[in-house]
Design a protein around this motif. Structure first.
Motif, mmCIF file in Angstrom:
data_model
loop_
_atom_site.group_PDB
_atom_site.id
_atom_site.type_symbol
_atom_site.label_atom_id
_atom_site.label_comp_id
_atom_site.label_asym_id
_atom_site.label_seq_id
_atom_site.Cartn_x
_atom_site.Cartn_y
_atom_site.Cartn_z
ATOM 1 N N ASP A 73 0.844 -1.189 0.000
ATOM 2 C CA ASP A 73 0.000 0.000 0.000
ATOM 3 C C ASP A 73 0.884 1.246 0.000
ATOM 4 N N SER A 74 0.541 2.234 -0.812
ATOM 5 C CA SER A 74 1.295 3.489 -0.814
ATOM 6 C C SER A 74 0.319 4.652 -0.889
ATOM 7 N N ARG A 75 0.422 5.539 0.084
ATOM 8 C CA ARG A 75 -0.442 6.720 0.109
ATOM 9 C C ARG A 75 0.294 7.931 0.651
ATOM 10 N N GLU A 76 1.637 7.907 0.566
ATOM 11 C CA GLU A 76 2.399 9.010 1.152
ATOM 12 C C GLU A 76 2.561 10.219 0.232
ATOM 13 N N HIS A 77 2.310 10.056 -1.064
ATOM 14 C CA HIS A 77 2.463 11.179 -2.002
ATOM 15 C C HIS A 77 1.102 11.724 -2.418
ATOM 16 N N ARG A 78 1.125 12.924 -2.986
ATOM 17 C CA ARG A 78 -0.125 13.573 -3.390
ATOM 18 C C ARG A 78 -0.638 13.086 -4.734
ATOM 19 N N THR A 79 0.245 12.520 -5.559
ATOM 20 C CA THR A 79 -0.178 12.096 -6.898
ATOM 21 C C THR A 79 -0.232 10.582 -7.010
ATOM 22 N N GLN A 80 -1.100 10.133 -7.872
ATOM 23 C CA GLN A 80 -1.277 8.704 -8.108
ATOM 24 C C GLN A 80 0.000 8.095 -8.699
ATOM 25 N N ALA A 81 0.629 8.824 -9.615
ATOM 26 C CA ALA A 81 1.829 8.316 -10.290
ATOM 27 C C ALA A 81 2.969 8.082 -9.297
ATOM 28 N N ARG A 82 3.182 9.029 -8.381
ATOM 29 C CA ARG A 82 4.271 8.872 -7.406
ATOM 30 C C ARG A 82 3.969 7.767 -6.399
ATOM 31 N N ASN A 83 2.703 7.621 -6.015
ATOM 32 C CA ASN A 83 2.326 6.523 -5.126
ATOM 33 C C ASN A 83 2.515 5.177 -5.830
ATOM 34 N N ARG A 84 2.212 5.142 -7.123
ATOM 35 C CA ARG A 84 2.380 3.921 -7.915
ATOM 36 C C ARG A 84 3.857 3.525 -7.977
ATOM 37 N N GLU A 85 4.723 4.521 -8.221
ATOM 38 C CA GLU A 85 6.167 4.273 -8.253
ATOM 39 C C GLU A 85 6.663 3.783 -6.891
ATOM 40 N N ALA A 86 6.194 4.413 -5.828
ATOM 41 C CA ALA A 86 6.624 4.045 -4.479
ATOM 42 C C ALA A 86 6.219 2.613 -4.136
ATOM 43 N N ALA A 87 5.000 2.224 -4.487
ATOM 44 C CA ALA A 87 4.518 0.868 -4.203
ATOM 45 C C ALA A 87 5.323 -0.156 -4.998
ATOM 46 N N ARG A 88 5.578 0.135 -6.264
ATOM 47 C CA ARG A 88 6.360 -0.780 -7.104
ATOM 48 C C ARG A 88 7.797 -0.896 -6.606
ATOM 49 N N ALA A 89 8.373 0.216 -6.163
ATOM 50 C CA ALA A 89 9.741 0.190 -5.643
ATOM 51 C C ALA A 89 9.810 -0.650 -4.367
ATOM 52 N N ARG A 90 8.798 -0.521 -3.508
ATOM 53 C CA ARG A 90 8.761 -1.287 -2.266
ATOM 54 C C ARG A 90 8.631 -2.788 -2.540
ATOM 55 N N LEU A 91 7.784 -3.138 -3.520
ATOM 56 C CA LEU A 91 7.629 -4.550 -3.888
ATOM 57 C C LEU A 91 8.927 -5.085 -4.496
ATOM 58 N N ALA A 92 9.561 -4.296 -5.352
ATOM 59 C CA ALA A 92 10.822 -4.714 -5.971
ATOM 60 C C ALA A 92 11.903 -4.944 -4.918
ATOM 61 N N ALA A 93 11.956 -4.064 -3.907
ATOM 62 C CA ALA A 93 12.948 -4.221 -2.836
ATOM 63 C C ALA A 93 12.687 -5.494 -2.042
ATOM 64 N N LEU A 94 11.426 -5.795 -1.800
ATOM 65 C CA LEU A 94 11.045 -6.995 -1.060
ATOM 66 C C LEU A 94 11.455 -8.248 -1.836
ATOM 67 N N ILE A 95 11.183 -8.261 -3.133
ATOM 68 C CA ILE A 95 11.535 -9.408 -3.974
ATOM 69 C C ILE A 95 13.054 -9.540 -4.088
#
Length: 140
Positions: A73-95
């Motif tokens: 889940d990502s909701r720390e940024h004001r824009t959908q695009a930045r939240n999308r990038e943040a969520a994908r980056a977090r998943l990539a780091a986990l993997i």
């Protein structure tokens, strides 16, 4: 494709994105626009080695549901695009972390000097504590 390591990239068809309304920064905009991102990743359907899947399940902890789906889940940024990038980056780091095989621990013995030092410190601590008793009238 979500790049993870040179050997593995998460295919887009294995990711499920859902956009929801978020609380937090954004003013009146957060009441109107779905900027928060819920990224779902099915571990069982992923083309990861079995040992990496097991490590991923352990690393995910409570983010993983009973049916083997990781929710980031990502909701720390004001824009959908930045939240999308943040969520994908977090998943990539986990993997990426799950793909890294932990180094085997070599059993070692403490040196005789460290053993002697520990016993000296232990004796010194015991002497300090022995001095802490009640003071009797005949000793004072």
């Amino acid at each position: 494709m979500l790049p993870v390591t040179p050997a593995y990239a998460v295919p887009e068809d294995q990711l499920d994105e859902r956009f929801v309304r978020a609380s937090g920064p954004g003013g009146q905009n957060v009441n109107k626009v779905a900027t928060a991102v819920e990224l779902r990743f099915d571990v069982a359907a992923a083309s990861l080695p079995d040992e990496a899947k097991a490590r991923l399940a352990a690393l995910a902890g409570k983010r993983m549901s009973a049916d083997g789906i990781i929710l980031v889940d990502s909701r720390e940024h004001r824009t959908q695009a930045r939240n999308r990038e943040a969520a994908r980056a977090r998943l990539a780091a986990l993997i990426r972390q799950a793909l890294r095989r932990p180094r085997a621990r070599k059993a070692t013995r403490p040196t005789s000097a460290s053993r002697a030092q520990r016993l000296d410190e232990k004796g010194q601590r015991a002497r300090v504590k022995a001095q802490r008793g009640r003071v009797r009238a005949d000793e004072a």
